[in-house]
Design a protein around this motif. Structure first.
Motif, PDB file in Angstrom:
ATOM      1  N   ARG A 438       0.849  -1.394  -0.445  1.00  0.00           N
ATOM      2  CA  ARG A 438       0.041   0.292   0.031  1.00  0.00           C
ATOM      3  C   ARG A 438       1.056   1.154  -0.264  1.00  0.00           C
ATOM      4  O   ARG A 438       0.358   2.015  -0.387  1.00  0.00           O
ATOM      5  N   GLN A 439       1.739   1.503   0.945  1.00  0.00           N
ATOM      6  CA  GLN A 439       2.687   2.441   0.780  1.00  0.00           C
ATOM      7  C   GLN A 439       3.536   2.874  -0.418  1.00  0.00           C
ATOM      8  O   GLN A 439       3.480   4.203  -0.857  1.00  0.00           O
ATOM      9  N   MET A 440       3.826   1.739  -0.980  1.00  0.00           N
ATOM     10  CA  MET A 440       4.684   1.791  -2.354  1.00  0.00           C
ATOM     11  C   MET A 440       3.842   2.165  -3.354  1.00  0.00           C
ATOM     12  O   MET A 440       4.312   3.042  -4.107  1.00  0.00           O
ATOM     13  N   CYS A 441       2.374   1.179  -4.095  1.00  0.00           N
ATOM     14  CA  CYS A 441       1.539   1.821  -4.501  1.00  0.00           C
ATOM     15  C   CYS A 441       1.139   3.738  -4.315  1.00  0.00           C
ATOM     16  O   CYS A 441       1.096   4.237  -5.403  1.00  0.00           O
ATOM     17  N   ASP A 442       1.055   3.914  -2.596  1.00  0.00           N
ATOM     18  CA  ASP A 442       0.635   4.898  -2.774  1.00  0.00           C
ATOM     19  C   ASP A 442       2.227   6.195  -3.058  1.00  0.00           C
ATOM     20  O   ASP A 442       2.053   7.432  -3.449  1.00  0.00           O
ATOM     21  N   TYR A 443       3.370   6.320  -2.500  1.00  0.00           N
ATOM     22  CA  TYR A 443       4.341   6.867  -3.355  1.00  0.00           C
ATOM     23  C   TYR A 443       4.603   7.224  -4.916  1.00  0.00           C
ATOM     24  O   TYR A 443       4.581   7.959  -5.436  1.00  0.00           O
ATOM     25  N   TRP A 444       4.193   5.736  -5.395  1.00  0.00           N
ATOM     26  CA  TRP A 444       3.866   6.301  -7.069  1.00  0.00           C
ATOM     27  C   TRP A 444       3.015   6.799  -7.269  1.00  0.00           C
ATOM     28  O   TRP A 444       2.636   7.405  -8.524  1.00  0.00           O
ATOM     29  N   ALA A 445       2.015   6.799  -6.488  1.00  0.00           N
ATOM     30  CA  ALA A 445       0.603   7.307  -7.644  1.00  0.00           C
ATOM     31  C   ALA A 445       1.357   9.339  -7.168  1.00  0.00           C
ATOM     32  O   ALA A 445       0.680   9.586  -7.725  1.00  0.00           O
ATOM     33  N   ASN A 446       1.392   9.216  -6.099  1.00  0.00           N
ATOM     34  CA  ASN A 446       1.606  10.336  -5.755  1.00  0.00           C
ATOM     35  C   ASN A 446       2.627  11.200  -7.044  1.00  0.00           C
ATOM     36  O   ASN A 446       2.764  12.238  -7.847  1.00  0.00           O
ATOM     37  N   PHE A 447       4.150  10.436  -7.286  1.00  0.00           N
ATOM     38  CA  PHE A 447       4.613  10.296  -8.217  1.00  0.00           C
ATOM     39  C   PHE A 447       3.960  10.957  -9.608  1.00  0.00           C
ATOM     40  O   PHE A 447       4.708  11.864 -10.072  1.00  0.00           O
ATOM     41  N   ILE A 448       2.877   9.675  -9.568  1.00  0.00           N
ATOM     42  CA  ILE A 448       2.441   9.649 -10.917  1.00  0.00           C
ATOM     43  C   ILE A 448       1.938  11.303 -11.740  1.00  0.00           C
ATOM     44  O   ILE A 448       1.556  11.855 -12.221  1.00  0.00           O
ATOM     45  N   LYS A 449       1.654  11.719 -10.102  1.00  0.00           N
ATOM     46  CA  LYS A 449       0.743  12.862 -10.077  1.00  0.00           C
ATOM     47  C   LYS A 449       1.411  13.986 -10.401  1.00  0.00           C
ATOM     48  O   LYS A 449       0.763  15.264 -10.333  1.00  0.00           O
ATOM     49  N   THR A 450       1.876  14.318  -9.249  1.00  0.00           N
ATOM     50  CA  THR A 450       2.904  15.219  -9.425  1.00  0.00           C
ATOM     51  C   THR A 450       4.403  15.748  -9.731  1.00  0.00           C
ATOM     52  O   THR A 450       5.048  16.698  -9.989  1.00  0.00           O
ATOM     53  N   GLY A 451       4.745  14.060  -9.680  1.00  0.00           N
ATOM     54  CA  GLY A 451       6.320  14.292 -10.307  1.00  0.00           C
ATOM     55  C   GLY A 451       7.065  14.176  -8.460  1.00  0.00           C
ATOM     56  O   GLY A 451       8.070  14.065  -8.923  1.00  0.00           O
ATOM     57  N   ASP A 452       6.792  14.162  -7.714  1.00  0.00           N
ATOM     58  CA  ASP A 452       7.122  14.127  -6.441  1.00  0.00           C
ATOM     59  C   ASP A 452       6.057  13.107  -5.559  1.00  0.00           C
ATOM     60  O   ASP A 452       4.679  12.555  -5.379  1.00  0.00           O
TER      61      ASP A 452
END
Length: 502
Positions: A438-452
């Motif tokens: 869940r954490q890894m997917c959250d990090y990935w999703a945040n990066f996909i959305k904003t680049g961070d």
């Protein structure tokens, strides 16, 4: 929910995913079938259709070895279905979206699978886009040609179609990306907020797409999983682009093995026959594995382009698993190790030999190090030396992996976690593994959305801070059995190797 969507070629109908708030569209054609005269050509436009096309099932996978027939870890892990449909007619993509209308402009992920450019397909269980779609991301997975049908080069192709004589699998990926740019708004996606991502050969594909300046403006950020490589020891040309001459010589040997002399004769052969004969050559070392410097799609080594800034400079997330692609010094004993150290490190050989890691010996050789870790960090340090450096985020996946086969932290296992698809796996994962996913997917999703990658998880908890990897701040994110842990470069041995890498 968006169940029926307009595309440039006609309407498509999707099905509710397991989560009925999400619609999945499977098997949307993004190019014409690459058969007959279209074999070994740049992807051609797809034909229009009348009425509504039901996109309920994955299209046939690219021509490759039949999945699920071996006993290797990948046949046990996800290549499990020997009866999966396979065809040369394979240029299709899939979309997952939770948009309710076409004007929502959600961030988009375009995914390229791995498999050494010989194997792999979008229908693999781990690539289910539903969990990312639940995080308000439109997920697209793109199929492409493989092996001899995707990466052949031959002097007749160079002569007849000089603008696109090879790299057909990469051109398929590019065509899929451009289809997304033209059509994804109808699925609720934002064509101006696209992230391209891939793992292994898919990661190498992302590197190649970043190095192709024709793609400028087509994506805003990139994720490269286990797709950058570097060695502090021998120069490994396995991952380097080949010249047209080198690649075309391989193509000529394949034509001889097929018993044909002309491109027209080769295009008339059965695709399965081509693959079976190519497989025999491949098993003897004649693999169409790397991209080719054709002067059009590929003009230089993508790793060099990353380091010197001649790529499409966007933020990047990249990393590796703990046990993959280990490089060693081939030496019979300590005396030969000392000799090799002088060869590799010159005046700094004695300094190298002071590290206890230099004397470690495994089944392969001395001084084992991670090739993708060093390759990724070298690329990031190169970017950091440029003006206005883009943020680059490094991770290392080192969680325990359960199972009677005691698999270690093997190549590709992090895919289950980034896509948060552990429930599809037969391994006895426990609660902590699901928490990490869940954490890894959250990090990935945040990066996909904003680049961070930084931000909050699905429960509203702030994620551990993940800083960019720079020369002055060697920050890392470690994905461990106890969750995500921010760290900095702990190994003086790795620092030494990075300082001395050529």
């Amino acid at each position: 929910m968006l169940r029926i969507v307009n595309t440039e070629n006609g309407q498509v109908r999707g099905l509710p995913a397991a989560d009925t708030r999400i619609t999945s569209f499977k098997g949307i054609p993004f190019a014409a079938p690459p058969v007959g005269e279209n074999r070994w050509r740049i992807p051609q436009p797809a034909e229009n259709w009348q009425g509504i096309r039901d996109c309920f099932e994955f299209a046939p996978i690219s021509i490759q070895d039949t999945p699920g027939l071996g006993d290797d870890i990948y046949c046990r892990e996800w290549h499990v279905d020997p009866e999966i449909p396979m065809s040369e007619d394979c240029l299709y993509l899939n979309v997952w979206t939770n948009a309710k209308s076409a004007d929502e402009r959600k961030p988009v992920l375009v995914w390229f699978f791995g498999g050494a450019f010989q194997w792999g397909y979008t229908a693999e269980m781990e690539f289910d886009g539903e969990r990312l779609a639940r995080r308000d991301i439109v997920v697209v997975t793109v199929n492409y040609r493989l092996g001899a049908l995707g990466f052949l080069c031959h002097h007749q192709l160079i002569k007849k179609q000089p603008d696109a004589p090879c790299n057909f699998g990469c051109l398929d990926q590019q065509a899929g990306l451009r289809w997304v740019r033209r059509n994804i708004a109808n699925f609720g996606g934002d064509p101006d907020n696209i992230t391209i991502a891939g793992q292994s050969a898919g990661g190498g594909s992302v590197m190649a797409q970043m190095a192709c300046m024709d793609n400028e403006g087509d994506f805003k950020r990139a994720v490269v999983m286990s797709g950058m490589f570097g060695s502090p020891y021998e120069v490994n040309d396995f991952f380097l682009p080949q010249s047209l001459e080198q690649a075309s010589q391989k193509g000529e040997r394949l034509f001889e093995y097929l018993g044909v002399k002309t491109l027209e004769e080769a295009r008339n052969l059965d695709a399965d026959y081509i693959h079976s004969k190519y497989s025999e050559l491949r098993n003897n070392g004649e693999m169409f594995f790397t991209i080719v410097q054709d002067g059009h799609f590929c003009t230089q080594d993508p790793m060099a382009a990353f380091r010197n800034g001649t790529r499409i400079r966007v933020p990047v997330m990249a990393g590796n698993t703990g046990d993959e692609f280990v490089e060693c010094i081939q030496a019979a004993d300590d005396d030969e190790l000392t000799k090799k150290a002088k060869e590799y490190f010159g005046s700094r050989a004695d300094e190298f030999l002071t590290f206890h890691e230099a004397k470690v010996r495994n089944d392969i050789g001395y001084s084992p190090v991670s090739s993708p870790e060093l390759g990724t960090k070298t690329a990031f340090l190169g970017e950091n030396k440029l003006n206005d450096p883009q943020n680059c985020y490094y991770y290392r996946f080192i969680s325990d992996i359960p199972g009677e086969d005691a698999p270690g932290i093997f190549h590709s296992v992090d895919l289950w976690f980034f896509f948060e698809t552990l429930a599809k796996c037969t391994r006895p994962f426990e609660g902590r593994h699901y928490d990490l996913a869940r954490q890894m997917c959250d990090y990935w999703a945040n990066f996909i959305k904003t680049g961070d990658p930084n931000g909050y998880d699905l429960n509203g908890n702030k994620l551990p801070e993940w800083k960019p990897y720079t020369n002055n701040d060697r920050s890392e994110m470690l994905f461990t059995c106890d969750g995500a842990k921010a760290s900095t470069e702990q190994s003086d041995f790795v620092k030494f190797l990075l300082d001395t890498m050529k």
